[in-house]
Enzyme design. Structure first.
Site: not given
Length: 559
Positions: A190, A453
């Site tokens: 991330s 995602d």
């Protein structure tokens, strides 16, 4: 770590949350964070059967307060480590969980995560380090505007480099494991995945290889595309009805009578919320729950419960087109008012819970340490943006268009009035220029992304700027969610297992190339990275989105 295996699979995975934790403020977007994985408090032994310190053991490193002025001294930066799999000549894996208190992420020292898989294959030690100004690793003991001036991407990359070059690890011969004496591999997911890429760009020659999972490498101010992978992959009936309701609410809030506006506010239990953008913005929450999904999460996840509330009527599922506005508006309003709102607001009144205009509220004024939301908001307002807004006109939107970058930029001034007397525009163009963003080209960077995602559009697998996989910068895309490839439990999806196998093989082979490496280990076969097909176009399909909706260079610079 071998001794941990059976315990890990029974206990540790239960600590991986399947539902999103309550956010500090329900009208602040979620951070791009890795899934939390806590190691069990059980004995750890190395390969020779020697008992090692508990994985929860905290170590302290003297980190420079300011890498541009060493005269300012040092602060104590926390780290955790395991050398359960280490053999002489093995590498060091370094990971930061990024924008969070790192104490809840000790599971990344184990084989519950891809870090452990790589450590087992390469005889590595694993180190988990806390990011500056998160948790208890603070250069200055408060989160005032003046202190946070030291919270920059540049300082964070230099922290990782300085740590690798200077730390004495608490394992045998830990003073002889610098990057000159052992290969170091930097892993992150991330924001921390982006930090991996940014560190390899900004601090070349320190880390032999890197692994960026769901790495949000491109800083984007108006990040409306956060909701695109959700729209593309969620149940079609649910997306159709949400889009219809949001379109209706935007129309009423823009053109309707006061009575009509108040009727909608009351329908959703938000009659006491003063500002219409706060009311409409709060409805983003059920979409934000998508970020907590993983392949092993079942139908009881909050996101699916929310969709069921809209799409199941008298035991019957809606068709792909949904039930339509009338039913969806009533059903969503009832569910949000009676079930969802109490869950996110608790005993707070709705204005205190959802309002963003009161500069005296504690979420704006509290400057004590260990407030990840405040520290991350500083980075958002200064360098990365990532404001999660409604889509441009002409594009289907699951989110209100009443919320635009000015909505978030106003909050920057309320939280940091000394730094931002006027609403700032995040300097994303400078960030992308310095750290290369979507255009990064590195040697020995493994990139893993998930098709589902919500952060994918800021990664190297964006629909808007897709990159091709290369031998030196391979890009693997599984059918996972946010950072799914970091979790070994997610390998129940075969596409994610392929990504993990490729990561282990690729990193292992790169380590064989380190000039000082002495090993008879064979070269491993790396699976071929499947071609990623962007799902561009407002209704899906192959038409690639470019300047028309993304905004071209202006959009990337914060338009």
């Amino acid at each position: 770590m071998v001794a941990l295996c059976s315990i890990v699979r029974l206990v540790l995975f239960a600590a991986v949350a399947s539902a999103a934790p309550r956010r500090r403020h329900p009208n602040f977007p979620p951070k791009p964070s890795i899934p939390q994985v806590v190691a069990p408090d059980t004995p750890v032994t190395d390969r020779q059967g020697v008992t090692l310190p508990p994985l929860s053991t905290v170590y302290l490193f003297d980190q420079l307060i300011d890498h541009d002025d060493s005269s300012k001294g040092t602060f104590k930066q926390r780290f955790w480590t395991s050398w359960a799999e280490f053999e002489p000549g093995g590498p060091i894996i370094l990971m930061t969980p990024g924008e969070t208190n790192a104490a809840g992420f000790t599971g990344y020292l184990t084989n519950a995560t891809v870090n452990g898989l790589i450590a087992q294959a390469t005889n590595a030690s694993i180190v988990l380090i806390e990011h500056r100004f998160f948790g208890l690793s603070n250069p200055i003991d408060n989160l005032e505007d003046e202190s946070l001036a030291l919270l920059t991407i540049d300082q964070a990359t230099k922290d990782l480099s300085y740590f690798a070059n200077n730390v004495v690890l608490p394992q045998p011969n830990g003073d002889k494991l610098s990057p000159k004496e052992a290969p170091w591999v930097l892993i992150g997911g991330s924001y921390a995945g982006a930090l991996t890429s940014w560190t390899l760009v900004n601090q070349p020659g320190v880390f032999w290889a890197g692994y960026a999972s769901s790495g949000v490498v491109e800083a984007i101010t108006d990040y409306w595309a956060y909701f695109e992978p959700i729209r593309q992959n969620m149940p079609k009936n649910c997306s159709a009805d949400i889009e219809a309701v949001i379109t209706h609410i935007d129309s009423v809030f823009t053109f309707g009578t006061p009575a009509a506006k108040n009727q909608i506010k009351a329908m959703f239990g938000m009659e006491d919320v003063t500002h219409l953008d706060d009311v409409a913005g709060a409805l983003r929450n059920i979409l934000w729950d998508w970020q907590s999904l993983q392949p092993y999460v079942g139908p009881n996840a909050t996101f699916f419960q929310s969709c069921d509330a809209l799409e199941v009527k008298n035991g019957v599922n809606a068709p792909a087109s949904g039930w339509g506005l009338q039913h969806a508006l009533s059903a969503w309003g009832s569910y949000f008012k009676n079930t969802y709102l109490p869950a996110i607001c608790g005993d707070d009144n709705t204005e205190d819970c959802l309002g963003t205009y009161n500069a005296t509220q504690s979420f704006y004024t509290n400057t004590t340490i260990d407030d990840a939301n405040r520290s991350w908001t500083w980075m958002v307002c200064n360098q990365v943006g990532f404001f999660q807004e409604g889509a441009p006109l002409g594009w289907p939107s699951l989110v209100t268009r009443l919320v635009q970058p000015a909505y978030d930029e106003r909050q920057c001034s309320l939280m940091f009035p000394k730094a931002f007397p006027k609403a700032p525009v995040p300097q994303v163009a400078a960030t992308n220029q310095k750290f290369k963003g979507w255009d990064v080209n590195l040697f020995r960077l493994f990139v893993a992304n998930g098709k589902q995602d919500p952060w994918r559009e800021a990664t190297l697998s964006s629909d808007f700027h897709p990159r091709s996989s290369t031998p030196s910068q391979p890009i693997f895309v599984g059918n996972g969610f946010h950072c799914s490839d970091l979790l070994t439990q997610a390998s129940i999806d075969p596409t994610i297992q392929t990504v993990q196998n490729a990561a282990v093989a690729t990193i292992s082979n790169w380590l064989l190339q380190w000039p000082g490496r002495k090993t008879n280990a064979p070269t491993l076969t790396v699976p071929t990275a499947p071609a990623f097909v962007p799902e561009c176009g407002p209704r899906g399909g192959s038409g690639c989105c470019d300047a028309g909706f993304w905004g071209g260079p202006a959009g990337r610079e914060g338009g």
